[in-house]
Design an enzyme around this catalytic site. Structure first.
Site, short mmCIF file in Angstrom:
data_model
loop_
_atom_site.label_atom_id
_atom_site.label_comp_id
_atom_site.label_asym_id
_atom_site.label_seq_id
_atom_site.Cartn_x
_atom_site.Cartn_y
_atom_site.Cartn_z
N VAL A 28 -0.18 -2.54 10.55
CA VAL A 28 0.43 -2.18 11.83
C VAL A 28 -0.04 -3.11 12.94
O VAL A 28 0.58 -3.18 13.99
CB VAL A 28 0.16 -0.71 12.22
CG1 VAL A 28 0.85 0.23 11.25
CG2 VAL A 28 -1.33 -0.41 12.25
N LYS B 131 -9.59 2.43 -1.93
CA LYS B 131 -9.85 1.70 -0.67
C LYS B 131 -11.21 2.08 -0.06
O LYS B 131 -11.45 3.25 0.26
CB LYS B 131 -8.72 2.01 0.30
CG LYS B 131 -8.71 1.19 1.58
CD LYS B 131 -7.46 1.52 2.41
CE LYS B 131 -7.29 0.65 3.62
NZ LYS B 131 -6.06 0.97 4.37
N GLU C 97 0.85 -1.19 0.00
CA GLU C 97 0.00 0.00 0.00
C GLU C 97 0.90 1.25 0.00
O GLU C 97 1.95 1.25 0.64
CB GLU C 97 -0.84 -0.06 1.29
CG GLU C 97 -1.81 1.06 1.52
CD GLU C 97 -2.57 0.85 2.86
OE1 GLU C 97 -2.20 -0.03 3.67
OE2 GLU C 97 -3.55 1.59 3.08
N CYS D 137 -5.16 -3.50 2.34
CA CYS D 137 -4.88 -3.60 3.76
C CYS D 137 -6.13 -3.85 4.61
O CYS D 137 -6.66 -4.94 4.60
CB CYS D 137 -4.11 -2.36 4.21
SG CYS D 137 -3.15 -2.70 5.71
C1 ACM Z 1 -4.10 -0.29 7.03
O1 ACM Z 1 -5.20 -0.42 6.49
N1 ACM Z 1 -3.11 0.33 6.43
C2 ACM Z 1 -3.85 -0.87 8.36
#
Ligand code: ACM
Length: 271
Positions: A170, A110, A39, A143
């Protein structure tokens, strides 16, 4: 047979040109059909605010980064899926691009923003879509989309054989959870995560590495180290993702009972 892989690395915040150079150098000798990058591979992740993101995000129609990636895919005759900070007029998206020898094939923005991403990015507005790449069909998710299982499910229902999953993780749950996303949808998945620490004036973030490739039975085919560059490519038999049977009498898709799933697609929640 079809080759898929990831490149895990540690992008330096704000160093778009050198992050791009690092990717191109690392991939210059690779033989693959598709490689997935993390990402926000080129800008880094932990923006101070929306203005800072705005100063680095690029318009896809006027981006030297995208032009370089397009030329690289043409030269290598392969496909890249990469996270990208996208500017579209006054909107800013945490996007994933599917780029091939002919240029950008699809942009996914996203849908499920994580934590402080909500202070900087606009929520995605693109439908979940599946694209053909040579003999396979792939869907992109980014992510934190892993935590909403609807994302992977919709892509699988639309025919994805492979989930390409650029990440900047994370928390520690995702890698294990993606075994289940692959199993419950009978699809391959590639999670390309970054590693390293982003130290910014407003705080530090530490990313978990351990990029991975999972098969349609939920088996981990490869997991990278938590804190090293790694380029990993494997050969897969895509037919494994097209068999949705689970037992002799169960089929993951035919056994669905959508008539009982109404709550899943209602806006809002009863709790
Ligand atoms: C994330 O979606 N970068 C944890």
């Amino acid at each position: 047979m079809f080759k898929i892989g990831f490149f895990q690395f540690n992008p330096e915040f704000g160093k778009v040109e050198s992050n791009l150079a690092k990717v191109i150098y690392a991939l210059s000798g690779v033989q693959t059909d598709i490689v997935v990058l993390p990402e926000l591979s080129f800008t880094g992740y932990f923006f101070k605010n929306r203005d800072e993101l705005k100063s680095m995000a690029e318009d896809l129609k006027n981006s030297s980064t995208v032009e370089s990636l397009k030329a690289f895919c043409r030269e290598k005759d392969f496909y890249i899926v990469t996270g990208f900070a996208e500017k579209a007029a006054d909107r800013l998206f945490n996007s994933s691009l599917l780029i091939g020898p002919g240029g950008i094939i699809h942009t996914y923005r996203k849908l499920h923003l994580f934590n402080t991403e909500k202070d900087c990015f606009d929520p995605g507005d693109t439908p979940l879509e599946v694209n053909s790449v040579r003999s396979i069909k792939l869907g992109m998710m980014i992510c934190f989309d892993w935590v909403l299982p609807e994302t992977a499910r919709i892509l699988a229902l639309k025919g994805a054989d492979l989930l390409c999953h650029p990440s900047n993780l994370v928390l520690t749950h995702c890698q294990q959870a993606m075994l289940t996303r692959s199993l419950e949808n009978s699809v391959f998945s590639v999670t390309a995560n970054r590693y390293g620490i982003e130290s910014r004036p407003h705080g530090n973030l530490s990313f978990t590495g351990q990029s991975q490739i999972v098969d349609p039975k939920g088996k981990l085919l490869h997991r990278a180290n938590a804190a090293q560059d790694e380029l990993h490519v494997i050969e897969i038999d895509i037919d494994e993702a097209r068999d949705k049977s689970f037992t002799e009498k169960n089929n993951l898709f035919k056994d669905r009972r959508p008539g009982f799933y109404g709550e899943m697609v209602k806006t809002g929640s009863s709790i």
